[in-house]
Design a protein around this motif. Structure first.
Motif, PDB file in Angstrom:
ATOM      1  N   GLN A  33       0.832  -1.191   0.000  1.00 13.42           N
ATOM      2  CA  GLN A  33       0.000   0.000   0.000  1.00 13.42           C
ATOM      3  C   GLN A  33       0.872   1.249   0.000  1.00 13.42           C
ATOM      4  O   GLN A  33       1.947   1.279   0.597  1.00 13.42           O
ATOM      5  CB  GLN A  33      -0.881   0.035   1.263  1.00 13.42           C
ATOM      6  N   GLN A  34       0.369   2.254  -0.693  1.00 15.31           N
ATOM      7  CA  GLN A  34       1.020   3.557  -0.665  1.00 15.31           C
ATOM      8  C   GLN A  34      -0.004   4.614  -0.239  1.00 15.31           C
ATOM      9  O   GLN A  34      -1.205   4.451  -0.461  1.00 15.31           O
ATOM     10  CB  GLN A  34       1.584   3.944  -2.040  1.00 15.31           C
ATOM     11  N   LEU A  35       0.488   5.695   0.352  1.00 11.64           N
ATOM     12  CA  LEU A  35      -0.347   6.857   0.628  1.00 11.64           C
ATOM     13  C   LEU A  35      -0.081   7.853  -0.494  1.00 11.64           C
ATOM     14  O   LEU A  35       1.013   8.399  -0.611  1.00 11.64           O
ATOM     15  CB  LEU A  35       0.002   7.474   1.984  1.00 11.64           C
ATOM     16  N   TYR A  36      -1.076   8.051  -1.336  1.00 12.83           N
ATOM     17  CA  TYR A  36      -0.930   8.940  -2.483  1.00 12.83           C
ATOM     18  C   TYR A  36      -1.352  10.361  -2.111  1.00 12.83           C
ATOM     19  O   TYR A  36      -2.324  10.561  -1.378  1.00 12.83           O
ATOM     20  CB  TYR A  36      -1.751   8.428  -3.665  1.00 12.83           C
ATOM     21  N   LEU A  37      -0.643  11.350  -2.666  1.00 13.16           N
ATOM     22  CA  LEU A  37      -0.827  12.756  -2.336  1.00 13.16           C
ATOM     23  C   LEU A  37      -1.116  13.524  -3.618  1.00 13.16           C
ATOM     24  O   LEU A  37      -0.278  13.573  -4.536  1.00 13.16           O
ATOM     25  CB  LEU A  37       0.441  13.309  -1.679  1.00 13.16           C
ATOM     26  N   ASN A  38      -2.314  14.104  -3.729  1.00 13.45           N
ATOM     27  CA  ASN A  38      -2.684  14.864  -4.914  1.00 13.45           C
ATOM     28  C   ASN A  38      -1.979  16.220  -4.898  1.00 13.45           C
ATOM     29  O   ASN A  38      -2.215  17.057  -4.017  1.00 13.45           O
ATOM     30  CB  ASN A  38      -4.206  15.059  -4.964  1.00 13.45           C
ATOM     31  N   THR A  39      -1.100  16.437  -5.870  1.00 15.54           N
ATOM     32  CA  THR A  39      -0.265  17.633  -5.885  1.00 15.54           C
ATOM     33  C   THR A  39      -1.094  18.914  -5.956  1.00 15.54           C
ATOM     34  O   THR A  39      -0.801  19.903  -5.261  1.00 15.54           O
ATOM     35  CB  THR A  39       0.717  17.584  -7.067  1.00 15.54           C
ATOM     36  N   PHE A  77     -10.193  11.034  -6.287  1.00 12.98           N
ATOM     37  CA  PHE A  77      -8.862  11.518  -5.929  1.00 12.98           C
ATOM     38  C   PHE A  77      -8.223  12.188  -7.141  1.00 12.98           C
ATOM     39  O   PHE A  77      -7.616  13.256  -7.037  1.00 12.98           O
ATOM     40  CB  PHE A  77      -8.003  10.355  -5.435  1.00 12.98           C
ATOM     41  N   GLU A  78      -8.356  11.552  -8.276  1.00 10.51           N
ATOM     42  CA  GLU A  78      -7.815  12.077  -9.524  1.00 10.51           C
ATOM     43  C   GLU A  78      -8.385  13.465  -9.823  1.00 10.51           C
ATOM     44  O   GLU A  78      -7.675  14.343 -10.326  1.00 10.51           O
ATOM     45  CB  GLU A  78      -8.175  11.097 -10.632  1.00 10.51           C
ATOM     46  N   ARG A  79      -9.667  13.664  -9.482  1.00  4.64           N
ATOM     47  CA  ARG A  79     -10.333  14.936  -9.770  1.00  4.64           C
ATOM     48  C   ARG A  79     -10.149  15.963  -8.654  1.00  4.64           C
ATOM     49  O   ARG A  79     -10.691  17.070  -8.728  1.00  4.64           O
ATOM     50  CB  ARG A  79     -11.829  14.688  -9.989  1.00  4.64           C
ATOM     51  N   GLY A  80      -9.417  15.592  -7.611  1.00  4.41           N
ATOM     52  CA  GLY A  80      -9.118  16.556  -6.564  1.00  4.41           C
ATOM     53  C   GLY A  80     -10.206  16.740  -5.525  1.00  4.41           C
ATOM     54  O   GLY A  80     -10.273  17.783  -4.871  1.00  4.41           O
ATOM     55  N   LYS A  81     -11.034  15.720  -5.316  1.00  9.66           N
ATOM     56  CA  LYS A  81     -12.070  15.821  -4.286  1.00  9.66           C
ATOM     57  C   LYS A  81     -11.500  15.583  -2.891  1.00  9.66           C
ATOM     58  O   LYS A  81     -12.139  15.910  -1.896  1.00  9.66           O
ATOM     59  CB  LYS A  81     -13.210  14.841  -4.579  1.00  9.66           C
ATOM     60  N   GLY A 115     -10.467  23.533   1.923  1.00  4.85           N
ATOM     61  CA  GLY A 115     -11.438  23.097   0.922  1.00  4.85           C
ATOM     62  C   GLY A 115     -12.839  23.603   1.180  1.00  4.85           C
ATOM     63  O   GLY A 115     -13.627  23.772   0.242  1.00  4.85           O
ATOM     64  N   ASN A 116     -13.186  23.814   2.447  1.00  9.12           N
ATOM     65  CA  ASN A 116     -14.486  24.378   2.812  1.00  9.12           C
ATOM     66  C   ASN A 116     -15.645  23.656   2.106  1.00  9.12           C
ATOM     67  O   ASN A 116     -16.556  24.280   1.563  1.00  9.12           O
ATOM     68  CB  ASN A 116     -14.520  25.875   2.497  1.00  9.12           C
ATOM     69  N   GLY A 117     -15.590  22.329   2.118  1.00 13.04           N
ATOM     70  CA  GLY A 117     -16.664  21.542   1.526  1.00 13.04           C
ATOM     71  C   GLY A 117     -16.465  21.215   0.058  1.00 13.04           C
ATOM     72  O   GLY A 117     -17.200  20.393  -0.498  1.00 13.04           O
ATOM     73  N   GLN A 118     -15.477  21.833  -0.588  1.00  8.27           N
ATOM     74  CA  GLN A 118     -15.193  21.536  -1.994  1.00  8.27           C
ATOM     75  C   GLN A 118     -14.249  20.345  -2.137  1.00  8.27           C
ATOM     76  O   GLN A 118     -14.323  19.602  -3.117  1.00  8.27           O
ATOM     77  CB  GLN A 118     -14.574  22.765  -2.674  1.00  8.27           C
ATOM     78  N   TYR A 119     -13.367  20.184  -1.190  1.00 11.45           N
ATOM     79  CA  TYR A 119     -12.484  19.011  -1.164  1.00 11.45           C
ATOM     80  C   TYR A 119     -12.084  18.750   0.279  1.00 11.45           C
ATOM     81  O   TYR A 119     -12.241  19.606   1.162  1.00 11.45           O
ATOM     82  CB  TYR A 119     -11.254  19.195  -2.062  1.00 11.45           C
ATOM     83  N   TYR A 120     -11.584  17.524   0.517  1.00 14.49           N
ATOM     84  CA  TYR A 120     -11.302  17.061   1.880  1.00 14.49           C
ATOM     85  C   TYR A 120      -9.873  16.525   1.970  1.00 14.49           C
ATOM     86  O   TYR A 120      -9.199  16.312   0.955  1.00 14.49           O
ATOM     87  CB  TYR A 120     -12.303  15.976   2.283  1.00 14.49           C
TER      88      TYR A 120
END
Length: 506
Positions: free
Chosen positions: A166-172, A300-304, A207-212
Motif C-alpha cells: 500500500q502507498q499513501l498517495y498525495l494529490n499535488t 482523488f484524480e479529480r481533486g475531491k 477546501g471548505n466543503g469543496q475538497y477534503y
C-alpha cells in the motif's frame, strides 16, 4: 477478514487486492459468463483459448501481450474475459462445478484455497514442459509444497515481485491549494500519524466543503482496512490489516507469538481510535463508506480529496486517464522511525492451466509467454504495472515515470518473514475456514456507530480468529497430519530484518 488458508503467507500480491470494485453480478450475468467458458476451436487448425483474469488497470499491458502472442503464434487465438474482482472467485468456482473452466486463468483462492484446488485436481501440472532452467529464473525458494506445488508437481508461479503493498498517495494540486508543497512544487510528505492529521485538517478547512483531506471507497466490495494496514504496520504490527494472497493469509496474525493480536496489541486500538477521530473531525470525504474503490480513485484524480491509500495498480489506471500529478509515501507510523514493514515469503501464484483444457500444448504456450523475461520487462519498464518477479528488471533508473520509480525504489521495505510451508510441508494440508464477521466488518460497525465498544469488538475477533486456527489444526491432526501451532510460531523473528526459514527447523 478471510483466514481461509492461513498456511500460505506467500508474497503480497497486488492482483489479489481490490483493483476494480463493483456491484455483485446477478445470477443471469454469472450464467452468461459461464456459457462462454471452455475450450473452443475457431475452424481449421486455429485454436481459441478461453482466458480469464480480473486485470482492469493492467489491461494495456495484457492486451498488448495478447497482440504480440497472437502475432508470434498465428494458430492460437486468445479470447480474453475481464472479470469483476468482487465476483471473480464466485464465478471461477461455479465454472469448476459446471465443468466449464477457462483454459488458462488468473488463480483465486478465497472460497477454495490454492492448495486445496491443486489437491482436487483443478489445475494442470506444468512439469511436462518446465525444467530446472525455467525454474531457476525465479528467486531462490519460489517453488515449494502447498504454495505453487503439491505432491511434487508444479502448477503455477508468481508474476510480480514483492513491493510495498500500500502507498499513501498525495494529490499535488490539492496540496498546492492548501499551501502544502515544497519549493520544487512537490507535495510535502507526511512522516507520522500526526502529520497526516495536521495535513488533513489544513486541506479540509481550506477546501471548505469543496475538497477534503482524506478519502477511500468501501462500497461495492471495497474495504476500509487498507487504511489501517498502511499505518499500523509502521507502528510495529507485522500481520497488518491485509497481507498475502487471494484469501490465503489475511489480517493481524503475529508469527512471533503464533496468535492473532487484535486486542492484545495496543497499536490496533490506538490507530483505529485515531481513524475514527479523523472521521469525526470531517477529514474524510463524506461518502467514503458508500462509494466504490474505483469511484474513490476517480475522485482523488479529480481533486475531491488530498490523500488516498492504495496499491501500485492505481498508477497505471491514472496514467491512462492522463493523471500523473501526485506524490506518494508508505508505511507511515506514530514516529518517524518505522517499527514494522511489509513482508513476504518466496513463492506465489498468478496463472494456471485448467486440468480440463482440450488444448494443453497451446495453453502452455500462452502460460509460458506470460512468464517470459520479455513480457515481464514490458510489465515493469514499459507499462509500469508492478515489480517483476525477476529482480534484475526492477531498476528505478530505467523507469521514466517518477511515482512508479519511487515505488520500485521502495521495494527494500518489503522484508521476508517466516514461512510455515517451508518449515513443515505438512502445513500445506491444513485448511482454515473464513471468519465472519471480520475485521473490516468491525471497523465499519464502529464507523457507522452500530458498534460502540472497540475493545469488545477487537477482543471478539481475536478470540474467534485464534479459535479458528486451533480448529483447523485439530482437524488436520485428526486426519493424521503432523502439524501443531508451533509450526506457526517464531519467537526469534526480528520484524525489522529479513527472516530466512529453515526447512524442518525445531
Amino acid at each position: 477478514m478471510d483466514v481461509s488458508s492461513i498456511i500460505l503467507p506467500s508474497r503480497l500480491n497486488r492482483r489479489t487486492f481490490l483493483k476494480a470494485a463493483g456491484t455483485v453480478a446477478s445470477a443471469a450475468t454469472l450464467g452468461s459468463a459461464l456459457s462462454a467458458c471452455g475450450s473452443t476451436s475457431s475452424g481449421g487448425s486455429t485454436v481459441t483459448l478461453q482466458y480469464w483474469d480480473y486485470y482492469v488497470s493492467q489491461s494495456p499491458w495484457l492486451d498488448n501481450e495478447v497482440k504480440l502472442f497472437e502475432a508470434a503464434h498465428p494458430n492460437i487465438k486468445i479470447k480474453r474475459t475481464i472479470n469483476n474482482n468482487t465476483t471473480y472467485d464466485q464465478l471461477f468456482n461455479l465454472s469448476v462445478k459446471a465443468n466449464k473452466q477457462p483454459d488458462v486463468f488468473m488463480v483465486t483462492g478465497t472460497a477454495t484455497p490454492y492448495n486445496e484446488q491443486m489437491q482436487k485436481g483443478w489445475w494442470l501440472p506444468v512439469d511436462k514442459w518446465i525444467n530446472a532452467t525455467w525454474k531457476n529464473r525465479f528467486p531462490t525458494g519460489t517453488f515449494y509444497q502447498g504454495n505453487n506445488m503439491f505432491n511434487g508437481k508444479t502448477y503455477t508461479a508468481p508474476l510480480g515481485g514483492s513491493g510495498v503493498f500500500q502507498q499513501l498517495y498525495l494529490n499535488t494540486d490539492v496540496f498546492k491549494a492548501a499551501g502544502l508543497t515544497n519549493s520544487d512544487g512537490t507535495p510535502k510528505v507526511p512522516q507520522t500519524w500526526d502529520d497526516v492529521a495536521n495535513f488533513a485538517d489544513i486541506i479540509t478547512k481550506k477546501g471548505n466543503g469543496q475538497y477534503y483531506g482524506l478519502g477511500f471507497g468501501a462500497g461495492g466490495g471495497g474495504s476500509i482496512t487498507n487504511w489501517v494496514d498502511l499505518f499500523i504496520r509502521a507502528a510495529g504490527v507485522p500481520g497488518g490489516a491485509f497481507g498475502g494472497t487471494g484469501g490465503t493469509w489475511y489480517d493481524g496474525f503475529d508469527y512471533r507469538v503464533g496468535k492473532y493480536t487484535f486486542s492484545s496489541d495496543r497499536n490496533w486500538e490506538d490507530f483505529i481510535t485515531l481513524l475514527l477521530e479523523w472521521k469525526q473531525k470531517g477529514y474524510f470525504y463524506p461518502n467514503s463508506l458508500s462509494i466504490t474503490d474505483e469511484t474513490a480513485r476517480a475522485y482523488f484524480e479529480r481533486g475531491k480529496f488530498g490523500m488516498i491509500v492504495g496499491g501500485v495498480w492505481n498508477q497505471a489506471e491514472w496514467t491512462t486517464h492522463g493523471f500523473t500529478n501526485y506524490g506518494l509515501t508508505t508505511l507511515v507510523g506514530p514516529t518517524t522511525t518505522r517499527k514494522g514493514f511489509y513482508y513476504h515469503t518466496p513463492g506465489g501464484q498468478e496463472f494456471a492451466i485448467s486440468a480440463q483444457t482440450k488444448h494443453p500444448e497451446e495453453a502452455w504456450q500462452w502460460f509460458n509467454w506470460l512468464y517470459s523475461n520479455e513480457s515481464e520487462q514490458r510489465w515493469v519498464q514499459t507499462y509500469n504495472e508492478d515489480l517483476s518477479i525477476f529482480a534484475n528488471l526492477n531498476d528505478p533508473s530505467k523507469i521514466k515515470f517518477k511515482p512508479f520509480a519511487e515505488y520500485v525504489a521502495n521495494a527494500p521495505l518489503n522484508l521476508t518473514y517466516p514461512n510455515p510451508n517451508m518449515r513443515n510441508p505438512e502445513t500445506a494440508k491444513v485448511i482454515f475456514n473464513s471468519l465472519s464477521p471480520n475485521l473490516n466488518d468491525a471497523i465499519v460497525g464502529l464507523w457507522t456507530g452500530q458498534l460502540h465498544d472497540m475493545k469488545a469488538a477487537l477482543s471478539d475477533i481475536e478470540s474467534r480468529a485464534n479459535s479458528n486456527i486451533q480448529k483447523g489444526i485439530s482437524q488436520a491432526q485428526a486426519s493424521g497430519v503432523k502439524v501443531s501451532i508451533n509450526d506457526y510460531t517464531y519467537p526469534d523473528w526480528d520484524i525489522t530484518k529479513n527472516y530466512i526459514t529453515k526447512p524442518n527447523q525445531a
